[in-house]
Design an enzyme around this catalytic site. Structure first.
Site, short mmCIF file in Angstrom:
data_model
loop_
_atom_site.label_atom_id
_atom_site.label_comp_id
_atom_site.label_asym_id
_atom_site.label_seq_id
_atom_site.Cartn_x
_atom_site.Cartn_y
_atom_site.Cartn_z
CG MET A 1 6.52 6.91 16.03
SD MET A 1 8.01 6.20 15.33
CE MET A 1 8.64 5.25 16.69
CD GLU A 2 7.80 11.61 17.54
OE1 GLU A 2 6.89 11.98 16.75
OE2 GLU A 2 8.69 10.81 17.22
CG ASP B 1 4.08 6.93 6.39
OD1 ASP B 1 4.82 7.76 6.96
OD2 ASP B 1 3.32 6.18 7.02
CD GLU C 1 9.00 15.55 12.38
OE1 GLU C 1 8.08 14.80 12.00
OE2 GLU C 1 9.47 15.47 13.54
N GLY D 1 1.77 9.13 9.79
CA GLY D 1 1.19 8.12 8.91
C GLY D 1 -0.32 8.34 8.86
N1 ADE Z 1 5.37 9.06 11.40
C1 ADE Z 1 5.18 9.16 10.07
N2 ADE Z 1 4.78 7.98 9.55
C2 ADE Z 1 4.71 7.12 10.57
C3 ADE Z 1 4.38 5.75 10.68
N3 ADE Z 1 4.02 5.03 9.61
N4 ADE Z 1 4.44 5.17 11.90
C4 ADE Z 1 4.80 5.88 12.99
N5 ADE Z 1 5.12 7.18 12.95
C5 ADE Z 1 5.09 7.80 11.76
#
Ligand code: ADE
Length: 230
Positions: free
Chosen positions: A172-173, A196, A12, A78
Site C-alpha cells: 500500500m505504499e 500473507d 515495520e 501480500g
Molecule cells: N500488505 C501486506 N499484505 C497486504 C495485502 N494483502 N494487501 C495490501 N497490502 C498488504
C-alpha cells in the site's frame, strides 16, 4: 551519507530502532522522525502510517527537511508470485499503482498523464541487495510490486493485479514512495517480506505474520546499510 529508512507501520520500523539503539526524536508535519548513526551513515527513520498519501508525505519530508540522499523502504507485502511464501523477501525492480484508473480516457490501468505505469528502482541499490543476499545466503526475489489504497484479501482482485501488471507482490505504499523519490531524483529501494498471500485468509495471516515478516525485512535493510559506500 544521509539515508532514509521508512516503513508504513510501527511494527515495520520497531526492529530497526531496537537495533540502532541511540536515536534522537524530531516531530514534524504530523509525524515522528528518528535520527541516529549506523554503519558509518547518518540515518533518518520513520513510519508513515498506511497508504499512498501518508507515505508520500513522509518520503517528501525525509528528502526535503532531512536531506536524505537515498531512501530504503522496509516492510511487509501480500505475495502474488507462487515463488513467494510467508516470510520470503521480495525487492522491487519496478513499482506501479494498481488502483489508478482513468481508462475512460483511453489510458492503460495505472497510467497518469506525464507519468508512466512503472517506476524503476535504483539499479545500484538492487545490485548491492543482490550481493548482500548472496553473502548471507538469503533468497530475495526481484519483481514488480503493485501498490494501492486497498488491503487485498480476494483471490479475484489478486488475479487481476497479477494479470494486469505482471506483479509479484502487492502492498500500500511502495509506488507512492517511488514516485516521490523519482521526482526528487533520490535513489530508492523497496524491500518487503511476505506476510500473507492477498486472498481470503489475508487478514488473519497478516495479523499472525506482520511482526515476524517485518523483522526479516528490517534485518536485511540494516545489513544493506552496512554495505553502502560513502
Ligand atoms: N500488505 C501486506 N499484505 C497486504 C495485502 N494483502 N494487501 C495490501 N497490502 C498488504
Amino acid at each position: 551519507m544521509k539515508i532514509a529508512i521508512m516503513g508504513a507501520m510501527r511494527e515495520e520500523i520497531d526492529p530497526i530502532l531496537e537495533t540502532v539503539g541511540n536515536y534522537t526524536t524530531i516531530e514534524h508535519a504530523g509525524n515522528v522522525f528518528y535520527e541516529c548513526t549506523y554503519g558509518g551513515h547518518e540515518l533518518v527513520i520513520a513510519y508513515s502510517k498506511i497508504g499512498k498519501v501518508f507515505s508520500a508525505i513522509t518520503a517528501s519530508v525525509m528528502i526535503e527537511r532531512f536531506h536524505a540522499e537515498k531512501l530504503l523502504f522496509s516492510g511487509v507485502a501480500g505475495g502474488i508470485s507462487k515463488d513467494l511464501k510467508i516470510g520470503d523477501l521480495v525487492m522491487a525492480s519496478a513499482l506501479c499503482q494498481h488502483d489508478v484508473d482513468i481508462t475512460a480516457f483511453g489510458h492503460p490501468f495505472g497510467f497518469i498523464p506525464e507519468g508512466s505505469v512503472m517506476i524503476e528502482a535504483d539499479k545500484s541499490l538492487l545490485a548491492i541487495a543482490s550481493k548482500v543476499a548472496a553473502d548471507l545466503s538469503v533468497k530475495v526475489k526481484e519483481g514488480i510490486i503493485a501498490t494501492g489504497d486497498q488491503f487485498v484479501a480476494s483471490a479475484e482482485r489478486k488475479a487481476w493485479i497479477e494479470a494486469t501488471f505482471k506483479a509479484d507482490a502487492l502492498e500500500m505504499e511502495g509506488a507512492s514512495v517511488a514516485c516521490v523519490c523519482h521526482n526528487f531524483n533520490v535513489p530508492f529501494f523497496v524491500l518487503r517480506a511476505i506476510s500473507d498471500t492477498a486472498d481470503g485468509d489475508a487478514g488473519m495471516d497478516f495479523d499472525t505474520f506482520l511482526k515476524s515478516s517485518a523483522k526479516v525485512s528490517a534485518k536485511f535493510i540494516l545489513t544493506m546499510v552496512e554495505h553502502l559506500g560513502d
